[in-house]
Scaffold this motif. Structure first.
Motif, PDB file in Angstrom:
ATOM      1  N   ALA A   1       0.829  -1.207   0.000  1.00  0.00           N
ATOM      2  CA  ALA A   1       0.000   0.000   0.000  1.00  0.00           C
ATOM      3  C   ALA A   1       0.863   1.256   0.000  1.00  0.00           C
ATOM      4  O   ALA A   1       0.531   2.262  -0.650  1.00  0.00           O
ATOM      5  CB  ALA A   1      -0.927  -0.010   1.211  1.00  0.00           C
ATOM      6  N   GLU A   2       1.994   1.204   0.712  1.00  0.00           N
ATOM      7  CA  GLU A   2       2.880   2.369   0.770  1.00  0.00           C
ATOM      8  C   GLU A   2       3.561   2.613  -0.576  1.00  0.00           C
ATOM      9  O   GLU A   2       3.720   3.769  -1.010  1.00  0.00           O
ATOM     10  CB  GLU A   2       3.934   2.170   1.869  1.00  0.00           C
ATOM     11  N   ASP A   3       3.952   1.538  -1.239  1.00  0.00           N
ATOM     12  CA  ASP A   3       4.514   1.677  -2.579  1.00  0.00           C
ATOM     13  C   ASP A   3       3.469   2.264  -3.514  1.00  0.00           C
ATOM     14  O   ASP A   3       3.782   3.122  -4.358  1.00  0.00           O
ATOM     15  CB  ASP A   3       4.980   0.307  -3.083  1.00  0.00           C
ATOM     16  N   ALA A   4       2.226   1.843  -3.370  1.00  0.00           N
ATOM     17  CA  ALA A   4       1.148   2.381  -4.206  1.00  0.00           C
ATOM     18  C   ALA A   4       1.000   3.887  -4.016  1.00  0.00           C
ATOM     19  O   ALA A   4       0.738   4.619  -4.980  1.00  0.00           O
ATOM     20  CB  ALA A   4      -0.164   1.672  -3.891  1.00  0.00           C
ATOM     21  N   GLN A   5       1.170   4.363  -2.789  1.00  0.00           N
ATOM     22  CA  GLN A   5       1.049   5.801  -2.535  1.00  0.00           C
ATOM     23  C   GLN A   5       2.135   6.588  -3.269  1.00  0.00           C
ATOM     24  O   GLN A   5       1.870   7.654  -3.822  1.00  0.00           O
ATOM     25  CB  GLN A   5       1.125   6.075  -1.046  1.00  0.00           C
ATOM     26  N   THR A   6       3.369   6.075  -3.267  1.00  0.00           N
ATOM     27  CA  THR A   6       4.417   6.782  -3.998  1.00  0.00           C
ATOM     28  C   THR A   6       4.174   6.705  -5.501  1.00  0.00           C
ATOM     29  O   THR A   6       4.463   7.656  -6.234  1.00  0.00           O
ATOM     30  CB  THR A   6       5.815   6.206  -3.686  1.00  0.00           C
ATOM     31  N   ARG A   7       3.616   5.608  -5.961  1.00  0.00           N
ATOM     32  CA  ARG A   7       3.278   5.486  -7.376  1.00  0.00           C
ATOM     33  C   ARG A   7       2.180   6.489  -7.756  1.00  0.00           C
ATOM     34  O   ARG A   7       2.241   7.112  -8.825  1.00  0.00           O
ATOM     35  CB  ARG A   7       2.826   4.058  -7.682  1.00  0.00           C
ATOM     36  N   ASP A   8       1.191   6.627  -6.885  1.00  0.00           N
ATOM     37  CA  ASP A   8       0.148   7.625  -7.135  1.00  0.00           C
ATOM     38  C   ASP A   8       0.746   9.025  -7.200  1.00  0.00           C
ATOM     39  O   ASP A   8       0.345   9.859  -8.027  1.00  0.00           O
ATOM     40  CB  ASP A   8      -0.916   7.564  -6.039  1.00  0.00           C
ATOM     41  N   TRP A   9       1.700   9.291  -6.301  1.00  0.00           N
ATOM     42  CA  TRP A   9       2.363  10.603  -6.304  1.00  0.00           C
ATOM     43  C   TRP A   9       3.106  10.815  -7.621  1.00  0.00           C
ATOM     44  O   TRP A   9       3.011  11.890  -8.240  1.00  0.00           O
ATOM     45  CB  TRP A   9       3.333  10.689  -5.124  1.00  0.00           C
ATOM     46  N   PHE A  10       3.850   9.794  -8.063  1.00  0.00           N
ATOM     47  CA  PHE A  10       4.588   9.883  -9.333  1.00  0.00           C
ATOM     48  C   PHE A  10       3.625  10.129 -10.489  1.00  0.00           C
ATOM     49  O   PHE A  10       3.865  10.998 -11.347  1.00  0.00           O
ATOM     50  CB  PHE A  10       5.371   8.586  -9.549  1.00  0.00           C
ATOM     51  N   ALA A  11       2.525   9.374 -10.525  1.00  0.00           N
ATOM     52  CA  ALA A  11       1.551   9.522 -11.610  1.00  0.00           C
ATOM     53  C   ALA A  11       0.962  10.922 -11.634  1.00  0.00           C
ATOM     54  O   ALA A  11       0.808  11.539 -12.707  1.00  0.00           O
ATOM     55  CB  ALA A  11       0.449   8.477 -11.461  1.00  0.00           C
ATOM     56  N   ALA A  12       0.612  11.448 -10.462  1.00  0.00           N
ATOM     57  CA  ALA A  12       0.034  12.791 -10.390  1.00  0.00           C
ATOM     58  C   ALA A  12       1.044  13.836 -10.848  1.00  0.00           C
ATOM     59  O   ALA A  12       0.683  14.809 -11.545  1.00  0.00           O
ATOM     60  CB  ALA A  12      -0.430  13.082  -8.964  1.00  0.00           C
TER      61      ALA A  12
ATOM     62  N   SER B   1      15.135   5.944 -11.323  1.00  0.00           N
ATOM     63  CA  SER B   1      15.589   4.940 -10.364  1.00  0.00           C
ATOM     64  C   SER B   1      14.342   4.222  -9.846  1.00  0.00           C
ATOM     65  O   SER B   1      13.494   3.840 -10.644  1.00  0.00           O
ATOM     66  CB  SER B   1      16.399   5.596  -9.240  1.00  0.00           C
ATOM     67  N   HIS B   2      14.185   4.075  -8.537  1.00  0.00           N
ATOM     68  CA  HIS B   2      13.058   3.317  -7.989  1.00  0.00           C
ATOM     69  C   HIS B   2      12.539   3.986  -6.726  1.00  0.00           C
ATOM     70  O   HIS B   2      13.290   4.661  -6.000  1.00  0.00           O
ATOM     71  CB  HIS B   2      13.491   1.884  -7.672  1.00  0.00           C
ATOM     72  N   LEU B   3      11.261   3.769  -6.432  1.00  0.00           N
ATOM     73  CA  LEU B   3      10.625   4.343  -5.246  1.00  0.00           C
ATOM     74  C   LEU B   3      10.367   3.313  -4.155  1.00  0.00           C
ATOM     75  O   LEU B   3       9.972   3.681  -3.045  1.00  0.00           O
ATOM     76  CB  LEU B   3       9.302   5.027  -5.623  1.00  0.00           C
ATOM     77  N   ASP B   4      10.558   2.026  -4.441  1.00  0.00           N
ATOM     78  CA  ASP B   4      10.362   1.016  -3.392  1.00  0.00           C
ATOM     79  C   ASP B   4      11.558   1.014  -2.449  1.00  0.00           C
ATOM     80  O   ASP B   4      12.641   1.515  -2.785  1.00  0.00           O
ATOM     81  CB  ASP B   4      10.137  -0.374  -3.990  1.00  0.00           C
ATOM     82  N   SER B   5      11.369   0.466  -1.258  1.00  0.00           N
ATOM     83  CA  SER B   5      12.434   0.474  -0.254  1.00  0.00           C
ATOM     84  C   SER B   5      12.599  -0.906   0.367  1.00  0.00           C
ATOM     85  O   SER B   5      11.777  -1.798   0.177  1.00  0.00           O
ATOM     86  CB  SER B   5      12.116   1.489   0.855  1.00  0.00           C
TER      87      SER B   5
ATOM     88  N   ASP C   1      17.655   6.075  -0.737  1.00  0.00           N
ATOM     89  CA  ASP C   1      17.965   4.999  -1.676  1.00  0.00           C
ATOM     90  C   ASP C   1      16.863   4.866  -2.719  1.00  0.00           C
ATOM     91  O   ASP C   1      15.748   4.468  -2.402  1.00  0.00           O
ATOM     92  CB  ASP C   1      18.144   3.699  -0.890  1.00  0.00           C
ATOM     93  N   GLY C   2      17.190   5.196  -3.966  1.00  0.00           N
ATOM     94  CA  GLY C   2      16.232   5.046  -5.055  1.00  0.00           C
ATOM     95  C   GLY C   2      15.357   6.260  -5.254  1.00  0.00           C
ATOM     96  O   GLY C   2      15.315   6.845  -6.344  1.00  0.00           O
TER      97      GLY C   2
ATOM     98  N   PHE D   1      10.115  -1.092 -11.094  1.00  0.00           N
ATOM     99  CA  PHE D   1       9.454  -1.959 -10.124  1.00  0.00           C
ATOM    100  C   PHE D   1      10.458  -2.848  -9.402  1.00  0.00           C
ATOM    101  O   PHE D   1      11.319  -3.470 -10.028  1.00  0.00           O
ATOM    102  CB  PHE D   1       8.406  -2.848 -10.815  1.00  0.00           C
ATOM    103  N   ASN D   2      10.326  -2.921  -8.074  1.00  0.00           N
ATOM    104  CA  ASN D   2      11.022  -3.915  -7.246  1.00  0.00           C
ATOM    105  C   ASN D   2      12.531  -3.948  -7.495  1.00  0.00           C
ATOM    106  O   ASN D   2      13.113  -5.004  -7.715  1.00  0.00           O
ATOM    107  CB  ASN D   2      10.428  -5.307  -7.481  1.00  0.00           C
ATOM    108  N   GLU D   3      13.151  -2.782  -7.401  1.00  0.00           N
ATOM    109  CA  GLU D   3      14.609  -2.777  -7.455  1.00  0.00           C
ATOM    110  C   GLU D   3      15.200  -3.426  -6.213  1.00  0.00           C
ATOM    111  O   GLU D   3      16.218  -4.121  -6.276  1.00  0.00           O
ATOM    112  CB  GLU D   3      15.124  -1.337  -7.578  1.00  0.00           C
ATOM    113  N   GLU D   4      14.566  -3.226  -5.064  1.00  0.00           N
ATOM    114  CA  GLU D   4      15.150  -3.650  -3.799  1.00  0.00           C
ATOM    115  C   GLU D   4      15.117  -5.163  -3.585  1.00  0.00           C
ATOM    116  O   GLU D   4      16.020  -5.717  -2.965  1.00  0.00           O
ATOM    117  CB  GLU D   4      14.446  -2.959  -2.626  1.00  0.00           C
TER     118      GLU D   4
END
Length: 450
Positions: free
Chosen positions: A31-42, A76-80, A88-89, A124-127
């Motif tokens: 769910a937290e990754d989804a929030q950063t994805r929503d932020w990126f999309a917006a 880069s990536h937004l997952d942690s 990181d990312g 997706f899923n760099e970490e």
């Protein structure tokens, strides 16, 4: 360049999945990754750019100046990691957004139309913290991993990548853009730049990586009723293997090899039952493949001796074997020129960690940049880089991307690799790291048997 706007965005994203000790926990497809994805999309939509999400969950913000032309990809990536750092990312993605906005503003203000288009990516899923292997999205993009196999990978709870992406609404269907080049900026995750007071690291190569999937099989019994002489304790044997993986570094020159067991699961995990099965993932890395192979050989012998002594079975599978990859010389020289033009000190540096740029380096001429990390700390809530270093890195990435979209590396070959000589595939293969299924089901390359 609006440094204040960039810093505001960076520190805003750091609140998503924030932990009590200033870190973040945004594992892939949560769910937290989804929030950063929503932020990126917006952000991409507000900029007026096209947004695409491909079939492994990679997100792209496309700035098109020349219809039909390929893209320079930056990001880069937004997952942690679990309880990871906020730099990181995420730093690389947010810097890429602002670099792209600046370059686009220059074009709209009358600058020469670039040779290539520009794409900002959130891989997706760099970490690889929830789903293994790591560097998944960029490796699928580069053709190093099978998309269908990666969609079928499960986490420790049995959820597949496909299901997890569908649940958060980011299992896309769109085509990823064609890459003519790639650039990524990242925190160093080491202490070299900080110690030398150098502003920018220009990455010339990656370290050789070898991972081992280790399954220790004992016999389940009562912790209070079974005589010590009658026990076949998988956890005791596994604990000794963990120490072996740590201690093998002492066989080589200081700093030549790093190794660790990063994940352990055990069954049945009851306080009154001797463990019957323990699953470990070991990670060996060096700038010299021969050192990794020698360390692996010693571990295999020592594990064999241990299995016989404890009268248990140990299955060991080679997987996620990554050769040394060298970045194009032309890209290194380009980055050094940009740094000099900005008045920034720079030095060439290796990356011990894996990055999306290492995968992209196989399909497009790539540039990898580092900024200093305070104390070299990473994959930890204490991870930190200063605002000043981040802004200098943003200026650096903008300068490199501006050269790349103008065709600076057009015709340059992709990076080269030193082909591995050890057992297993030269790319990620074998049992998924952290897989819930027994290692033995992955057709182990080596089986240690008492």
């Amino acid at each position: 360049m609006n440094a204040a706007s960039f810093l505001t965005d960076f520190h805003t994203v750091a609140t998503i999945g924030a932990t009590a000790n200033n870190g973040v926990d945004r594992q892939a497809a949560t769910a937290e990754d989804a929030q950063t994805r929503d932020w990126f999309a917006a952000w991409v939509r507000e900029a007026g750019w096209e947004l695409r999400t491909d079939s492994i969950g990679n997100m792209f913000g496309l700035v098109e100046w020349t219809p039909g032309a390929p893209y320079i990809v930056i990001g880069s990536h937004l997952d942690s990691q679990p309880l990871g750092g906020r730099f990181d990312g995420a730093y690389g993605v947010i810097a890429a957004l602002h670099a792209a906005r600046q370059i686009n503003a220059d074009v709209e203000a009358g600058a020469e139309r670039p040779r290539f288009n520009l794409a900002v990516v959130n891989w997706f899923n760099e970490e690889g913290g929830r789903f293994a292997p790591s560097i998944m999205g960029s490796s699928v993009y580069a053709g190093l991993l099978s998309r269908e196999k990666m969609l079928a990978v499960t986490d420790l709870q049995g959820t597949t990548v496909r299901d997890a992406l569908e649940r958060i609404g980011y299992l896309g269907t769109q085509e990823a853009p064609e890459a003519a080049g790639y650039a990524e900026i990242h925190i160093e995750q080491g202490r070299i730049l900080e110690r030398e007071e150098t502003a920018i690291g220009v990455v010339d190569s990656s370290w050789y990586t070898q991972k081992l999937d280790i399954e220790v099989l004992g016999e389940q019994s009562h912790t209070g009723a079974t005589a010590m002489a009658d026990r076949h304790d998988a956890l005791v044997a596994a604990s000794r293997i963990i120490l072996m993986v740590h201690d093998v570094t002492e066989e080589f020159a200081e700093g030549a090899l790093v190794s660790s067991v990063g994940q352990m699961t055990l069954e049945p995990n009851s306080p009154i039952v001797v463990a019957r099965r323990v699953h470990l993932v070991a990670d060996l890395r060096s700038g010299d493949p021969r050192i990794v192979m020698a360390a692996r050989a010693k571990l295999m012998k020592d594990i064999d001796d241990l299995a016989r002594k404890h009268d248990i079975n140990v299955n060991v599978t080679d997987f996620d074997i990554r050769p040394i990859r060298r970045f194009p010389q032309e890209g290194l020289e380009l980055a050094e020129r940009v740094a000099a033009g900005l008045g920034l000190s720079s030095r060439r540096i290796q990356t011990m960690a894996g990055h999306d740029s290492v995968a992209m380096n196989t399909v497009a001429p790539s540039v990898m940049l580092f900024i200093p990390s305070v104390d070299g700390v990473s994959h930890c809530e204490r991870e930190f880089s200063t605002d000043d270093d981040m802004v200098r890195g943003l200026e650096m990435l903008t300068g490199v991307a501006r050269q790349l979209v103008s065709g600076a590396l057009e015709g340059t070959a992709t990076g080269t690799s030193d082909a591995p000589e050890s057992t297993g595939s030269p790319e990620t293969s074998g049992a998924p790291e952290g897989a819930a299924a027994p290692a033995a089901t992955a057709a182990p390359a080596d089986a240690v048997r008492s």
